[in-house]
Each structure stands twice: as structure tokens, then as C-alpha cells.
Design a protein around this motif. Sequence first.
Motif, mmCIF file in Angstrom:
data_model
loop_
_atom_site.group_PDB
_atom_site.id
_atom_site.type_symbol
_atom_site.label_atom_id
_atom_site.label_comp_id
_atom_site.label_asym_id
_atom_site.label_seq_id
_atom_site.Cartn_x
_atom_site.Cartn_y
_atom_site.Cartn_z
ATOM 1 N N MET A 284 57.017 22.484 -8.583
ATOM 2 C CA MET A 284 56.669 21.931 -7.189
ATOM 3 C C MET A 284 57.700 21.734 -6.321
ATOM 4 S SD MET A 284 54.652 19.672 -9.534
ATOM 5 C CE MET A 284 52.899 18.977 -7.918
ATOM 6 N N CYS A 302 52.640 14.753 -11.007
ATOM 7 C CA CYS A 302 52.060 15.584 -10.622
ATOM 8 C C CYS A 302 51.184 15.687 -9.993
ATOM 9 C CB CYS A 302 52.349 17.049 -11.840
ATOM 10 S SG CYS A 302 53.867 16.736 -12.400
ATOM 11 N N ASP A 304 47.261 16.143 -8.617
ATOM 12 C CA ASP A 304 45.981 17.468 -8.599
ATOM 13 C C ASP A 304 46.836 18.518 -8.634
ATOM 14 O OD1 ASP A 304 44.335 15.533 -9.365
ATOM 15 O OD2 ASP A 304 43.541 14.897 -7.569
ATOM 16 N N ALA A 305 47.986 18.646 -8.331
ATOM 17 C CA ALA A 305 48.772 19.199 -7.971
ATOM 18 C C ALA A 305 48.956 20.831 -9.267
ATOM 19 C CB ALA A 305 49.843 19.716 -7.051
ATOM 20 N N LEU A 334 48.519 26.625 -5.678
ATOM 21 C CA LEU A 334 48.769 25.835 -6.687
ATOM 22 C C LEU A 334 50.587 25.193 -5.832
ATOM 23 C CD1 LEU A 334 47.881 26.999 -9.975
ATOM 24 C CD2 LEU A 334 47.744 24.120 -8.689
ATOM 25 N N ALA A 337 49.829 23.218 -2.926
ATOM 26 C CA ALA A 337 49.687 22.229 -3.234
ATOM 27 C C ALA A 337 51.369 21.019 -3.888
ATOM 28 C CB ALA A 337 48.505 21.946 -4.427
ATOM 29 N N GLY A 338 51.136 22.034 -4.940
ATOM 30 C CA GLY A 338 52.946 21.504 -5.613
ATOM 31 C C GLY A 338 54.058 21.271 -4.544
ATOM 32 N N LYS A 339 54.089 21.629 -3.784
ATOM 33 C CA LYS A 339 55.311 21.423 -2.470
ATOM 34 C C LYS A 339 54.867 20.290 -1.977
ATOM 35 C CE LYS A 339 56.550 26.144 -1.370
ATOM 36 N NZ LYS A 339 56.684 27.020 0.169
ATOM 37 N N ARG A 340 53.395 19.634 -1.118
ATOM 38 C CA ARG A 340 52.969 19.158 -0.803
ATOM 39 C C ARG A 340 53.421 17.539 -1.799
ATOM 40 N NH1 ARG A 340 48.233 22.082 0.929
ATOM 41 N NH2 ARG A 340 47.448 21.089 -1.105
ATOM 42 N N GLN A 341 52.476 17.350 -2.880
ATOM 43 C CA GLN A 341 53.373 16.705 -3.782
ATOM 44 C C GLN A 341 54.139 16.678 -4.458
ATOM 45 O OE1 GLN A 341 50.725 14.441 -5.040
ATOM 46 N NE2 GLN A 341 52.065 13.668 -7.483
#
Length: 366
Positions: A284, A302, A304-305, A334, A337-341
Motif C-alpha cells: 500500500m 489496512c 478500508d483501503a 485503491l 487510499a492505500g498510500k493514505r492509510q
Amino acid sequence: MSTSGPIALDATLWDEPTTGIGLYTRCLADALQAQGVLVDRMGARTSGEHPRGVQKRTSWTLGTLPGLLRSSPPAVYHALANFNLPLRRVPGTAYVLTVHDLVPLDMPDTVSAAFRWQFRLWMARSLTVADRLICISESTRQDVLRRFPQVEPRTVVVPNGVDHVDAPALDAEGEDFLRALGLPKDYVLYAGSLDVRKNVDLVLDAQERLAARGRPFTLVLAGQGWYGSGKVETRIARLRAEGLDVRALGYQPPPVFYALMRRAALFVFPSRYEGFGLPPLEAMRLGTPTIVSTAGSLPEVCGDAAPAVHPEDAEGLAAVIDRLLGSPGERRALSAAGKRQAAKFTWARTAELTRAAYDAALHHRR
């Protein structure tokens, strides 16, 4: 920190082949030192301030380490591998223990009987002598408290960082290696060991189902064999003989490993249990759309990402893989979103919270 002296850090996995705990050891030491903490690395095979040489990790920790601590007591000794504190306390030294997971207790069939008994007995003693217990997720903390409720007042959650993936650079030799693989643009990657707990069989199930429907994909497996991996390795060989495109690459050095991760269309990690789940968070961080299971700490880490499927749901995993391979737009969403998480998890933050645990241990030594 309320002490200006060095922290004695368990380095028994420092010089060994890289594992999750070995990575944790090195990243935590670097982050602590970056914040001005003096670190004495104890028990590495050849490096650090107190190398153990040819001694095995267990005999060194139980036989040699206590004498070293008594001869020059550090303010804190921090053991990093679930259960490996000395059996007796050393006057003047606070003990801190990091617990990553309880796999040998909760999934006993995934480890050897000898290691299971060592884990069970030594952990029980380590929890007795520890002044502070660091769990790398709330999921692990709840697993510990379910079995050892008496340690609750001494327990704190300190998540791992993931920004170590920013550093490795791929050299010309690594580029040549990846080019020689001839991987297609949209391959699916699993990265981690091939043991039963990691549930690689579910990914193979999904690949078989989609191939039977005329929707094949290339699956890349990057990770070493482990206890119980023989059955998976045999199945991989059979699937390859039947024409499925499965590339089992074994262990790869970090620059190649993270390049494979960054270039994958999807990263899939349907583990049956994780104390933290660093590989999906690494993917992510690198912007690779990630699918995980609903087990252990993975939903916690993880968020919601990453789409999550039950670890027994091969049809569900096949459906998500198929949908995402056919939807570049959803993969881009995705990825963002993954980078933000993943940005929430840094080793600097891990070091800050670990230092707070050291302070608490010093103020509440028993």
C-alpha cells in the motif's frame, strides 16, 4: 527518555536471514538512534556491541546475556522476539518485551512441536518478569490478554512503521533480473513465506478457478520456504506442469522485492492470521492495490483501503482479483487510499511510542 544511558536492544536476529522480526529490529534501532537514543545491540552473530559469535540464540540469551547485564546494568533491556527475556530479573534494569503474535499457541500445527513448547514455557516466564509489554497491534494485544489477562496493566500497543520501503534502490543487475523474468504488465503478486498460515493455497485456488473460466493471470510468489511449505511447493510444481503461469521466485533482496511489489497490478495476502501484516502495508505504501483477508490484525492495519475476503473464500478472492484486473480505475482509487492509510505508520512514530514504553517501564519497575 528519563535516562541518558544506552538502551540494551536484543539484536539476536540482526545478522540472520531477514524475517519480519529482523526487519523490526533494524528499523526500530535506526529510528531510536535518529531520535538521540543510545542503543547497545546485544547478541547479534558478528555485529553490534556484544556479538554472540558461534553461540545459538537460545543458549546466549539464557546463559550469557544475564552476566552481561549484571556486569554493567543498562536502564532498559528490550527483547524483540515474542518471548526471549532472561529468566531472572537483573537489579537496576527494566525489562521490555515486544510480542508480535501468538502463532505457536493459536495455530500450533503451523510450527514444530519443539518450538511450540519453547514458546509456551518461555513466554509465560517472560510475561512474569517484563515491566512493559509492547504489542504491535490491538489484535495481538487482545490475543495476549485472552490467555494472560494479568498483564493488562503493563501492556501497550505500538504499531510497526512502513516507510523503510522508500529507501531501497534497484541497481542495473536488479533491473536485468526483472527484465529477464519477462513478466506481463498486469501480474498478481504474493510476497511472504510459503507456510500454511499464510494461506497461499487460497491464491492458487483463485488462479485455478479463473483459468478454468478463460481468465488466466500470472501469479508471482516472492518468499522463502518455511515450516510446512512442502505441500504448497508440490502444488505449485503441479500447477505449472498443467500450464498455469506461477512464478515462484523464492527469497529476493529488498530492492528486487520492493520493485516487484511496486510494479504489480495487485498484491494479494489472504493470511489466516497476522499479528500486524507488514507486507500488505508495504504494498500500500508503494501504491499497489492490495487484497487481504479478514483474519487477525489485517482489517485493523489496512482499514478500508484494501478489500478483504474470508480466508476460506476462494470464490470471493477470485471474484475480487478478476474485478480489479479488469478495472484500472478502481485500482487507481485503491492505490491512492492505500498510500493514505500507510502514511499513518512511520518508524519515527514507532520509536516515539517505544520510548514512552521505556519511560513507563523505568517508573514502574517491579
